[in-house]
Write a protein that holds these residues in place. Structure first.
Motif, PDB file in Angstrom:
ATOM      1  N   CYS A 297      41.756  52.621  33.448  1.00 52.00           N
ATOM      2  CA  CYS A 297      41.075  51.412  33.993  1.00 52.00           C
ATOM      3  C   CYS A 297      39.586  51.174  33.408  1.00 52.00           C
ATOM      4  O   CYS A 297      39.433  52.000  32.575  1.00 52.00           O
ATOM      5  N   SER A 298      38.841  50.591  34.019  1.00 47.35           N
ATOM      6  CA  SER A 298      37.333  50.657  34.023  1.00 47.35           C
ATOM      7  C   SER A 298      36.717  50.820  35.049  1.00 47.35           C
ATOM      8  O   SER A 298      37.304  50.474  36.425  1.00 47.35           O
ATOM      9  N   VAL A 299      35.398  51.245  35.416  1.00 47.14           N
ATOM     10  CA  VAL A 299      34.701  51.726  36.549  1.00 47.14           C
ATOM     11  C   VAL A 299      33.283  51.063  36.321  1.00 47.14           C
ATOM     12  O   VAL A 299      32.810  51.095  35.250  1.00 47.14           O
ATOM     13  N   GLN A 300      32.705  50.688  37.362  1.00 47.69           N
ATOM     14  CA  GLN A 300      31.410  50.068  37.479  1.00 47.69           C
ATOM     15  C   GLN A 300      30.739  50.866  38.561  1.00 47.69           C
ATOM     16  O   GLN A 300      31.229  50.916  39.426  1.00 47.69           O
ATOM     17  N   ILE A 301      29.525  51.582  38.139  1.00 41.21           N
ATOM     18  CA  ILE A 301      28.890  52.489  39.199  1.00 41.21           C
ATOM     19  C   ILE A 301      27.690  52.056  39.932  1.00 41.21           C
ATOM     20  O   ILE A 301      27.073  52.674  40.575  1.00 41.21           O
ATOM     21  N   ARG A 302      27.052  50.589  39.396  1.00 41.06           N
ATOM     22  CA  ARG A 302      26.112  50.009  40.228  1.00 41.06           C
ATOM     23  C   ARG A 302      26.263  48.718  40.171  1.00 41.06           C
ATOM     24  O   ARG A 302      27.013  48.081  39.302  1.00 41.06           O
ATOM     25  N   HIS A 303      25.851  47.949  40.985  1.00 46.31           N
ATOM     26  CA  HIS A 303      25.708  46.589  41.103  1.00 46.31           C
ATOM     27  C   HIS A 303      24.986  45.962  39.783  1.00 46.31           C
ATOM     28  O   HIS A 303      24.036  46.424  39.347  1.00 46.31           O
ATOM     29  N   GLY A 305      25.916  46.431  36.792  1.00 49.36           N
ATOM     30  CA  GLY A 305      26.240  47.668  35.654  1.00 49.36           C
ATOM     31  C   GLY A 305      27.279  46.991  34.933  1.00 49.36           C
ATOM     32  O   GLY A 305      28.432  46.398  35.326  1.00 49.36           O
ATOM     33  N   GLN A 306      27.496  47.458  33.561  1.00 48.88           N
ATOM     34  CA  GLN A 306      28.648  47.138  32.796  1.00 48.88           C
ATOM     35  C   GLN A 306      29.905  48.067  33.065  1.00 48.88           C
ATOM     36  O   GLN A 306      29.623  49.164  33.133  1.00 48.88           O
ATOM     37  N   PRO A 307      31.028  47.514  33.181  1.00 49.02           N
ATOM     38  CA  PRO A 307      32.185  48.292  33.388  1.00 49.02           C
ATOM     39  C   PRO A 307      32.552  49.363  32.275  1.00 49.02           C
ATOM     40  O   PRO A 307      32.286  48.790  31.116  1.00 49.02           O
ATOM     41  N   GLN A 308      33.120  50.660  32.531  1.00 47.01           N
ATOM     42  CA  GLN A 308      33.160  51.500  31.494  1.00 47.01           C
ATOM     43  C   GLN A 308      34.856  52.025  31.460  1.00 47.01           C
ATOM     44  O   GLN A 308      35.029  52.207  32.500  1.00 47.01           O
ATOM     45  N   SER A 309      35.212  52.079  30.445  1.00 47.97           N
ATOM     46  CA  SER A 309      36.679  52.588  30.293  1.00 47.97           C
ATOM     47  C   SER A 309      36.498  54.051  30.904  1.00 47.97           C
ATOM     48  O   SER A 309      35.744  54.879  30.649  1.00 47.97           O
ATOM     49  N   CYS A 310      37.770  54.338  31.445  1.00 49.20           N
ATOM     50  CA  CYS A 310      37.850  55.444  32.037  1.00 49.20           C
ATOM     51  C   CYS A 310      39.415  55.841  32.475  1.00 49.20           C
ATOM     52  O   CYS A 310      40.359  54.920  32.385  1.00 49.20           O
ATOM     53  N   THR A 311      39.694  57.191  32.877  1.00 49.85           N
ATOM     54  CA  THR A 311      40.888  57.454  33.321  1.00 49.85           C
ATOM     55  C   THR A 311      40.729  58.287  34.696  1.00 49.85           C
ATOM     56  O   THR A 311      39.847  58.924  34.927  1.00 49.85           O
ATOM     57  N   ILE A 312      41.767  57.671  35.491  1.00 58.55           N
ATOM     58  CA  ILE A 312      41.314  58.182  36.972  1.00 58.55           C
ATOM     59  C   ILE A 312      42.875  59.315  37.195  1.00 58.55           C
ATOM     60  O   ILE A 312      43.713  59.045  36.775  1.00 58.55           O
ATOM     61  N   VAL A 341      28.639  53.150  45.048  1.00 60.00           N
ATOM     62  CA  VAL A 341      30.015  52.729  45.160  1.00 60.00           C
ATOM     63  C   VAL A 341      30.382  52.921  43.621  1.00 60.00           C
ATOM     64  O   VAL A 341      29.808  52.524  42.489  1.00 60.00           O
ATOM     65  N   ALA A 342      31.728  53.348  43.510  1.00 58.81           N
ATOM     66  CA  ALA A 342      32.354  53.378  41.904  1.00 58.81           C
ATOM     67  C   ALA A 342      33.697  52.236  42.276  1.00 58.81           C
ATOM     68  O   ALA A 342      34.680  52.440  42.970  1.00 58.81           O
ATOM     69  N   ALA A 343      33.436  51.061  41.742  1.00 63.98           N
ATOM     70  CA  ALA A 343      34.503  50.097  42.018  1.00 63.98           C
ATOM     71  C   ALA A 343      35.367  50.070  40.623  1.00 63.98           C
ATOM     72  O   ALA A 343      34.748  50.191  39.379  1.00 63.98           O
ATOM     73  N   LEU A 344      36.657  50.140  40.633  1.00 58.23           N
ATOM     74  CA  LEU A 344      37.798  50.248  39.626  1.00 58.23           C
ATOM     75  C   LEU A 344      38.077  48.701  39.348  1.00 58.23           C
ATOM     76  O   LEU A 344      38.615  48.096  40.251  1.00 58.23           O
ATOM     77  N   TYR A 345      38.257  48.417  38.016  1.00 60.45           N
ATOM     78  CA  TYR A 345      38.629  47.233  37.707  1.00 60.45           C
ATOM     79  C   TYR A 345      39.901  47.330  36.651  1.00 60.45           C
ATOM     80  O   TYR A 345      39.949  48.245  35.688  1.00 60.45           O
ATOM     81  N   LEU A 351      40.574  46.968  41.549  1.00 59.09           N
ATOM     82  CA  LEU A 351      41.479  47.738  42.138  1.00 59.09           C
ATOM     83  C   LEU A 351      41.347  48.740  43.183  1.00 59.09           C
ATOM     84  O   LEU A 351      42.241  48.868  44.050  1.00 59.09           O
ATOM     85  N   GLY A 352      40.036  48.523  43.525  1.00 57.47           N
ATOM     86  CA  GLY A 352      39.717  49.503  44.669  1.00 57.47           C
ATOM     87  C   GLY A 352      38.149  49.930  44.503  1.00 57.47           C
ATOM     88  O   GLY A 352      37.684  49.672  43.377  1.00 57.47           O
ATOM     89  N   GLY A 353      37.775  50.668  45.340  1.00 59.44           N
ATOM     90  CA  GLY A 353      36.395  51.453  45.314  1.00 59.44           C
ATOM     91  C   GLY A 353      36.397  52.622  46.465  1.00 59.44           C
ATOM     92  O   GLY A 353      37.202  52.652  47.187  1.00 59.44           O
TER      93      GLY A 353
END
Length: 359
Positions: A297-303, A305-312, A341-345, A351-353
Protein backbone atom coordinates in the motif's frame (compact mmCIF):
# COMPACT_ATOMS: atom_id res chain seq x y z
CA UNK A 1 -33.79 12.43 6.00
CA UNK A 2 -31.77 11.89 9.17
CA UNK A 3 -31.26 13.59 12.50
CA UNK A 4 -27.63 14.77 12.57
CA UNK A 5 -25.48 16.15 15.37
CA UNK A 6 -23.24 18.79 13.79
CA UNK A 7 -19.90 19.32 15.52
CA UNK A 8 -19.58 23.10 15.22
CA UNK A 9 -16.17 24.65 15.84
CA UNK A 10 -17.16 28.23 15.07
CA UNK A 11 -15.16 28.12 11.83
CA UNK A 12 -16.32 28.42 8.26
CA UNK A 13 -15.96 24.70 7.40
CA UNK A 14 -18.27 23.29 10.07
CA UNK A 15 -20.65 26.22 9.60
CA UNK A 16 -21.03 25.49 5.88
CA UNK A 17 -21.33 21.77 6.66
CA UNK A 18 -24.32 22.57 8.89
CA UNK A 19 -25.79 24.77 6.18
CA UNK A 20 -25.41 22.01 3.57
CA UNK A 21 -27.03 19.37 5.78
CA UNK A 22 -29.98 21.65 6.50
CA UNK A 23 -30.38 22.39 2.79
CA UNK A 24 -30.52 18.64 2.13
CA UNK A 25 -33.45 18.37 4.52
CA UNK A 26 -31.74 16.83 7.54
CA UNK A 27 -32.73 17.73 11.07
CA UNK A 28 -29.53 19.41 12.30
CA UNK A 29 -28.49 19.93 15.91
CA UNK A 30 -25.43 22.10 16.55
CA UNK A 31 -22.94 21.25 19.31
CA UNK A 32 -19.74 22.93 20.45
CA UNK A 33 -17.10 21.34 22.69
CA UNK A 34 -15.17 23.64 24.97
CA UNK A 35 -11.86 21.86 25.47
CA UNK A 36 -9.18 24.42 26.27
CA UNK A 37 -8.34 26.93 28.96
CA UNK A 38 -10.17 30.20 28.53
CA UNK A 39 -7.22 32.14 29.89
CA UNK A 40 -4.88 30.72 27.29
CA UNK A 41 -7.49 30.99 24.58
CA UNK A 42 -7.72 34.73 25.07
CA UNK A 43 -4.07 35.08 24.08
CA UNK A 44 -4.50 33.43 20.71
CA UNK A 45 -5.97 34.63 17.48
CA UNK A 46 -5.55 31.54 15.30
CA UNK A 47 -6.47 28.70 17.63
CA UNK A 48 -9.62 26.63 17.93
CA UNK A 49 -12.06 25.98 20.79
CA UNK A 50 -11.87 29.53 22.20
CA UNK A 51 -14.68 31.51 23.80
CA UNK A 52 -14.91 33.51 20.57
CA UNK A 53 -15.35 30.28 18.63
CA UNK A 54 -18.23 29.25 20.86
CA UNK A 55 -19.89 32.60 20.26
CA UNK A 56 -19.39 32.30 16.49
CA UNK A 57 -20.82 28.76 16.49
CA UNK A 58 -23.93 30.00 18.29
CA UNK A 59 -24.29 32.91 15.86
CA UNK A 60 -24.22 30.49 12.93
CA UNK A 61 -26.75 28.22 14.63
CA UNK A 62 -29.02 31.22 15.18
CA UNK A 63 -28.61 32.20 11.53
CA UNK A 64 -29.63 28.69 10.45
CA UNK A 65 -32.31 28.51 13.14
CA UNK A 66 -31.11 25.15 14.49
CA UNK A 67 -30.85 23.99 18.13
CA UNK A 68 -27.43 24.60 19.66
CA UNK A 69 -25.66 23.17 22.69
CA UNK A 70 -22.28 24.00 24.22
CA UNK A 71 -20.49 21.44 26.39
CA UNK A 72 -17.43 21.91 28.59
CA UNK A 73 -14.98 19.01 28.41
CA UNK A 74 -11.89 20.92 29.55
CA UNK A 75 -11.28 18.53 32.46
CA UNK A 76 -11.34 15.48 30.20
CA UNK A 77 -9.11 17.32 27.71
CA UNK A 78 -6.41 17.41 30.38
CA UNK A 79 -5.50 13.93 29.14
CA UNK A 80 -4.37 15.41 25.82
CA UNK A 81 -2.18 18.03 27.48
CA UNK A 82 -0.57 15.38 29.70
CA UNK A 83 0.00 13.15 26.66
CA UNK A 84 1.54 16.09 24.74
CA UNK A 85 4.02 16.87 27.52
CA UNK A 86 4.84 13.22 28.19
CA UNK A 87 5.67 12.58 24.54
CA UNK A 88 8.12 15.47 24.37
CA UNK A 89 9.57 14.41 27.71
CA UNK A 90 10.16 10.92 26.28
CA UNK A 91 11.89 12.28 23.17
CA UNK A 92 8.95 11.69 20.86
CA UNK A 93 6.95 14.02 18.58
CA UNK A 94 3.29 14.15 19.66
CA UNK A 95 0.27 14.57 17.43
CA UNK A 96 -2.34 16.06 19.79
CA UNK A 97 -4.95 16.73 17.09
CA UNK A 98 -5.05 13.08 16.04
CA UNK A 99 -5.08 11.91 19.66
CA UNK A 100 -7.90 14.31 20.47
CA UNK A 101 -9.94 12.95 17.56
CA UNK A 102 -9.23 9.41 18.74
CA UNK A 103 -9.67 9.83 22.49
CA UNK A 104 -12.12 12.69 22.92
CA UNK A 105 -13.90 14.51 20.09
CA UNK A 106 -15.46 11.67 18.12
CA UNK A 107 -16.12 9.61 21.22
CA UNK A 108 -17.86 12.51 22.97
CA UNK A 109 -19.85 13.61 19.93
CA UNK A 110 -21.12 10.10 19.30
CA UNK A 111 -22.19 9.73 22.92
CA UNK A 112 -23.96 13.08 22.70
CA UNK A 113 -25.61 12.05 19.44
CA UNK A 114 -27.12 9.00 21.12
CA UNK A 115 -28.36 11.10 24.03
CA UNK A 116 -29.98 13.56 21.63
CA UNK A 117 -31.45 10.88 19.40
CA UNK A 118 -29.25 11.69 16.39
CA UNK A 119 -28.34 9.00 13.88
CA UNK A 120 -25.14 10.59 12.60
CA UNK A 121 -22.34 12.92 13.63
CA UNK A 122 -21.10 15.44 11.07
CA UNK A 123 -17.91 17.52 11.16
CA UNK A 124 -16.23 20.08 8.95
CA UNK A 125 -13.23 17.87 8.11
CA UNK A 126 -11.97 17.78 4.53
CA UNK A 127 -12.47 14.05 4.09
CA UNK A 128 -15.02 11.82 2.39
CA UNK A 129 -17.08 8.75 3.19
CA UNK A 130 -17.35 6.31 0.29
CA UNK A 131 -20.11 3.74 0.58
CA UNK A 132 -19.15 0.21 -0.45
CA UNK A 133 -21.20 -2.99 -0.48
CA UNK A 134 -19.50 -4.29 2.69
CA UNK A 135 -19.37 -0.97 4.54
CA UNK A 136 -18.13 2.63 4.31
CA UNK A 137 -14.56 3.73 3.63
CA UNK A 138 -12.74 6.90 4.64
CA UNK A 139 -11.17 8.74 1.70
CA UNK A 140 -9.15 11.89 1.11
CA UNK A 141 -10.97 15.17 0.64
CA UNK A 142 -11.25 16.50 -2.91
CA UNK A 143 -9.12 19.52 -2.00
CA UNK A 144 -5.64 18.02 -1.74
CA UNK A 145 -4.26 21.10 -0.02
CA UNK A 146 -6.85 20.86 2.77
CA UNK A 147 -7.22 17.08 3.05
CA UNK A 148 -7.57 16.02 6.71
CA UNK A 149 -8.02 12.27 6.33
CA UNK A 150 -4.58 11.76 7.91
CA UNK A 151 -5.90 13.11 11.24
CA UNK A 152 -8.87 10.71 11.10
CA UNK A 153 -6.93 7.51 10.46
CA UNK A 154 -6.98 6.43 14.11
CA UNK A 155 -10.69 6.88 14.92
CA UNK A 156 -12.54 3.56 15.37
CA UNK A 157 -14.30 2.05 12.36
CA UNK A 158 -17.49 1.72 14.41
CA UNK A 159 -17.45 5.52 14.81
CA UNK A 160 -16.60 6.16 11.17
CA UNK A 161 -19.73 4.30 10.07
CA UNK A 162 -21.85 6.98 11.75
CA UNK A 163 -19.93 9.99 10.38
CA UNK A 164 -20.74 12.52 7.67
CA UNK A 165 -18.20 14.96 6.19
CA UNK A 166 -20.26 17.39 4.08
CA UNK A 167 -17.41 19.62 2.83
CA UNK A 168 -15.17 16.74 1.79
CA UNK A 169 -16.29 17.05 -1.83
CA UNK A 170 -15.58 20.79 -1.93
CA UNK A 171 -12.52 22.95 -2.29
CA UNK A 172 -11.85 25.65 0.28
CA UNK A 173 -12.84 28.46 -2.06
CA UNK A 174 -16.16 26.74 -2.75
CA UNK A 175 -16.77 26.53 1.00
CA UNK A 176 -16.14 30.28 1.35
CA UNK A 177 -18.51 30.95 -1.53
CA UNK A 178 -21.25 28.87 0.08
CA UNK A 179 -20.75 30.76 3.35
CA UNK A 180 -21.16 34.02 1.47
CA UNK A 181 -24.31 32.88 -0.33
CA UNK A 182 -25.76 31.80 3.01
CA UNK A 183 -24.73 35.07 4.68
CA UNK A 184 -23.01 33.15 7.45
CA UNK A 185 -21.32 35.47 9.97
CA UNK A 186 -18.01 33.55 9.75
CA UNK A 187 -17.57 33.86 5.98
CA UNK A 188 -14.29 35.79 6.33
CA UNK A 189 -13.04 34.18 9.53
CA UNK A 190 -9.38 33.13 9.48
CA UNK A 191 -8.53 29.45 9.82
CA UNK A 192 -7.27 28.02 13.09
CA UNK A 193 -3.58 27.27 12.69
CA UNK A 194 -2.43 26.59 16.24
CA UNK A 195 -2.78 23.76 18.72
CA UNK A 196 -5.65 24.88 20.92
CA UNK A 197 -3.70 24.75 24.20
CA UNK A 198 -0.37 26.10 22.88
CA UNK A 199 -0.34 29.93 22.99
CA UNK A 200 1.33 31.51 19.94
CA UNK A 201 2.57 28.05 18.85
CA UNK A 202 5.12 28.18 21.71
CA UNK A 203 5.04 24.54 22.77
CA UNK A 204 8.16 25.08 24.90
CA UNK A 205 6.08 27.30 27.15
CA UNK A 206 3.63 24.48 27.81
CA UNK A 207 6.49 22.07 28.57
CA UNK A 208 8.14 24.66 30.82
CA UNK A 209 4.93 24.96 32.82
CA UNK A 210 4.11 21.26 32.97
CA UNK A 211 7.51 19.55 32.99
CA UNK A 212 10.25 22.06 33.87
CA UNK A 213 12.71 19.24 34.61
CA UNK A 214 12.86 18.45 30.89
CA UNK A 215 14.07 21.96 30.07
CA UNK A 216 17.33 21.84 31.99
CA UNK A 217 20.53 22.83 30.20
CA UNK A 218 22.54 19.95 28.75
CA UNK A 219 24.95 18.91 26.01
CA UNK A 220 24.47 18.89 22.26
CA UNK A 221 26.60 16.06 20.89
CA UNK A 222 27.33 14.41 17.56
CA UNK A 223 26.64 10.75 16.87
CA UNK A 224 30.08 9.86 18.22
CA UNK A 225 29.31 11.54 21.54
CA UNK A 226 31.59 14.54 21.03
CA UNK A 227 30.21 17.77 22.48
CA UNK A 228 29.16 20.39 19.95
CA UNK A 229 27.40 22.88 22.18
CA UNK A 230 24.77 23.39 24.88
CA UNK A 231 20.98 23.15 24.65
CA UNK A 232 18.21 24.77 26.71
CA UNK A 233 16.43 21.49 27.42
CA UNK A 234 16.19 18.31 25.35
CA UNK A 235 12.38 18.48 25.17
CA UNK A 236 12.61 21.76 23.24
CA UNK A 237 13.94 19.90 20.19
CA UNK A 238 12.30 17.56 17.68
CA UNK A 239 13.67 14.92 15.32
CA UNK A 240 14.59 16.45 11.97
CA UNK A 241 14.95 19.99 13.35
CA UNK A 242 17.66 22.05 11.67
CA UNK A 243 17.01 25.65 12.70
CA UNK A 244 17.76 27.16 16.08
CA UNK A 245 20.39 24.61 17.10
CA UNK A 246 23.03 27.21 17.97
CA UNK A 247 25.85 25.04 16.66
CA UNK A 248 28.42 26.04 14.04
CA UNK A 249 29.19 23.29 11.52
CA UNK A 250 30.75 22.87 8.10
CA UNK A 251 27.66 21.01 6.86
CA UNK A 252 23.97 21.13 7.83
CA UNK A 253 23.17 19.35 11.09
CA UNK A 254 19.83 17.94 12.17
CA UNK A 255 18.41 16.62 15.40
CA UNK A 256 18.69 12.84 15.19
CA UNK A 257 17.61 12.03 18.74
CA UNK A 258 16.77 13.57 22.10
CA UNK A 259 17.74 11.52 25.15
CA UNK A 260 15.87 11.90 28.43
CA UNK A 261 18.31 9.73 30.41
CA UNK A 262 21.43 11.66 29.44
CA UNK A 263 19.75 15.04 28.84
CA UNK A 264 21.47 15.17 25.48
CA UNK A 265 20.44 16.33 22.02
CA UNK A 266 22.16 14.27 19.32
CA UNK A 267 22.90 15.87 15.94
CA UNK A 268 23.76 14.21 12.65
CA UNK A 269 23.67 14.67 8.90
CA UNK A 270 20.60 14.41 6.74
CA UNK A 271 21.70 10.91 5.71
CA UNK A 272 21.48 9.87 9.36
CA UNK A 273 17.75 10.58 9.26
CA UNK A 274 17.02 8.62 6.09
CA UNK A 275 15.31 5.35 7.06
CA UNK A 276 13.63 2.60 5.06
CA UNK A 277 11.55 0.95 7.79
CA UNK A 278 9.73 1.60 11.05
CA UNK A 279 7.05 0.05 13.26
CA UNK A 280 3.42 0.90 13.97
CA UNK A 281 1.65 0.40 17.29
CA UNK A 282 -2.08 0.58 18.11
CA UNK A 283 -3.01 -0.17 14.51
CA UNK A 284 -6.58 0.90 13.76
CA UNK A 285 -8.13 -0.61 10.65
CA UNK A 286 -10.84 1.39 8.88
CA UNK A 287 -12.07 -1.67 7.03
CA UNK A 288 -14.82 -4.25 7.66
CA UNK A 289 -12.17 -6.96 7.91
CA UNK A 290 -8.47 -6.86 8.80
CA UNK A 291 -6.44 -7.53 5.64
CA UNK A 292 -4.12 -10.49 5.37
CA UNK A 293 -0.46 -9.69 5.82
CA UNK A 294 1.85 -8.95 4.15
CA UNK A 295 0.39 -6.55 1.61
CA UNK A 296 1.46 -3.49 -0.37
CA UNK A 297 0.00 0.00 0.00
CA UNK A 298 1.22 3.56 0.61
CA UNK A 299 1.97 5.29 3.90
CA UNK A 300 1.88 8.93 4.99
CA UNK A 301 3.96 9.81 8.06
CA UNK A 302 3.03 13.46 8.60
CA UNK A 303 0.21 15.86 7.75
CA UNK A 304 0.77 17.28 4.29
CA UNK A 305 3.40 14.65 3.51
CA UNK A 306 3.52 12.68 0.31
CA UNK A 307 2.38 9.05 0.51
CA UNK A 308 5.17 6.54 -0.07
CA UNK A 309 4.93 3.00 -1.42
CA UNK A 310 5.54 0.34 1.20
CA UNK A 311 4.93 -3.24 2.33
CA UNK A 312 3.13 -3.96 5.60
CA UNK A 313 3.96 -7.11 7.51
CA UNK A 314 3.61 -8.42 11.05
CA UNK A 315 6.50 -7.55 13.33
CA UNK A 316 8.18 -10.66 14.68
CA UNK A 317 10.86 -11.15 17.33
CA UNK A 318 12.68 -14.49 17.28
CA UNK A 319 9.89 -15.90 15.14
CA UNK A 320 7.15 -14.77 17.50
CA UNK A 321 4.53 -12.33 16.22
CA UNK A 322 4.30 -9.05 18.14
CA UNK A 323 1.41 -6.55 18.31
CA UNK A 324 3.27 -4.00 16.18
CA UNK A 325 3.28 -3.93 12.40
CA UNK A 326 6.45 -3.37 10.38
CA UNK A 327 6.44 -0.88 7.51
CA UNK A 328 9.09 -1.51 4.84
CA UNK A 329 9.47 1.47 2.54
CA UNK A 330 10.21 1.26 -1.16
CA UNK A 331 12.47 4.32 -0.75
CA UNK A 332 13.98 5.80 2.44
CA UNK A 333 12.14 8.69 4.10
CA UNK A 334 13.57 11.65 5.99
CA UNK A 335 12.97 12.19 9.71
CA UNK A 336 10.49 9.46 10.59
CA UNK A 337 9.39 10.68 14.01
CA UNK A 338 8.24 8.34 16.78
CA UNK A 339 4.86 9.47 18.09
CA UNK A 340 3.45 10.67 14.80
CA UNK A 341 0.60 8.96 12.93
CA UNK A 342 1.34 6.52 10.13
CA UNK A 343 -1.74 6.51 7.87
CA UNK A 344 -2.07 3.71 5.32
CA UNK A 345 -3.71 4.38 1.96
CA UNK A 346 -4.78 2.54 -1.15
CA UNK A 347 -5.12 5.36 -3.65
CA UNK A 348 -7.35 7.91 -1.91
CA UNK A 349 -8.86 5.35 0.46
CA UNK A 350 -7.63 5.25 4.05
CA UNK A 351 -6.98 1.68 5.15
CA UNK A 352 -6.23 2.69 8.72
CA UNK A 353 -3.58 4.21 10.89
CA UNK A 354 -1.40 3.75 13.94
CA UNK A 355 1.47 5.34 15.83
CA UNK A 356 5.07 5.38 14.64
CA UNK A 357 7.55 3.49 16.79
CA UNK A 358 11.26 2.79 16.49
CA UNK A 359 12.98 -0.44 17.53
Amino acid sequence: MAKVLMAMSGGVDSSVAAQMLQAEGHEVIGAFLRLGDGGHAAEKSKACCTVEDAIDARRVADRLDIPFYSFNYAERFRRIIDYFVDEYRDGRTPNPCARCNQWIKFDVFHDLAKELGAEYVATGHYARIQEEADGPRLARGVDGDKDQSYFLATIPYSVLKECIFPVGNLRKQEVREKAGIGHLPVVDKAESQEICFVPANDYRRVIRQQAPESLVEGDIVDESGDKLGTHEGYAAYTVGQRRGLGVAATEPKYVVKTDRKTNQVVLGTRDSLMEDRFFVSEMNWLLPEIPRLPFDCSVQIRHGGQPQSCTIRQHTVDGVEEDWLEVILEKPLFAIASGQVAALYSGDTVLGGGWIEKA
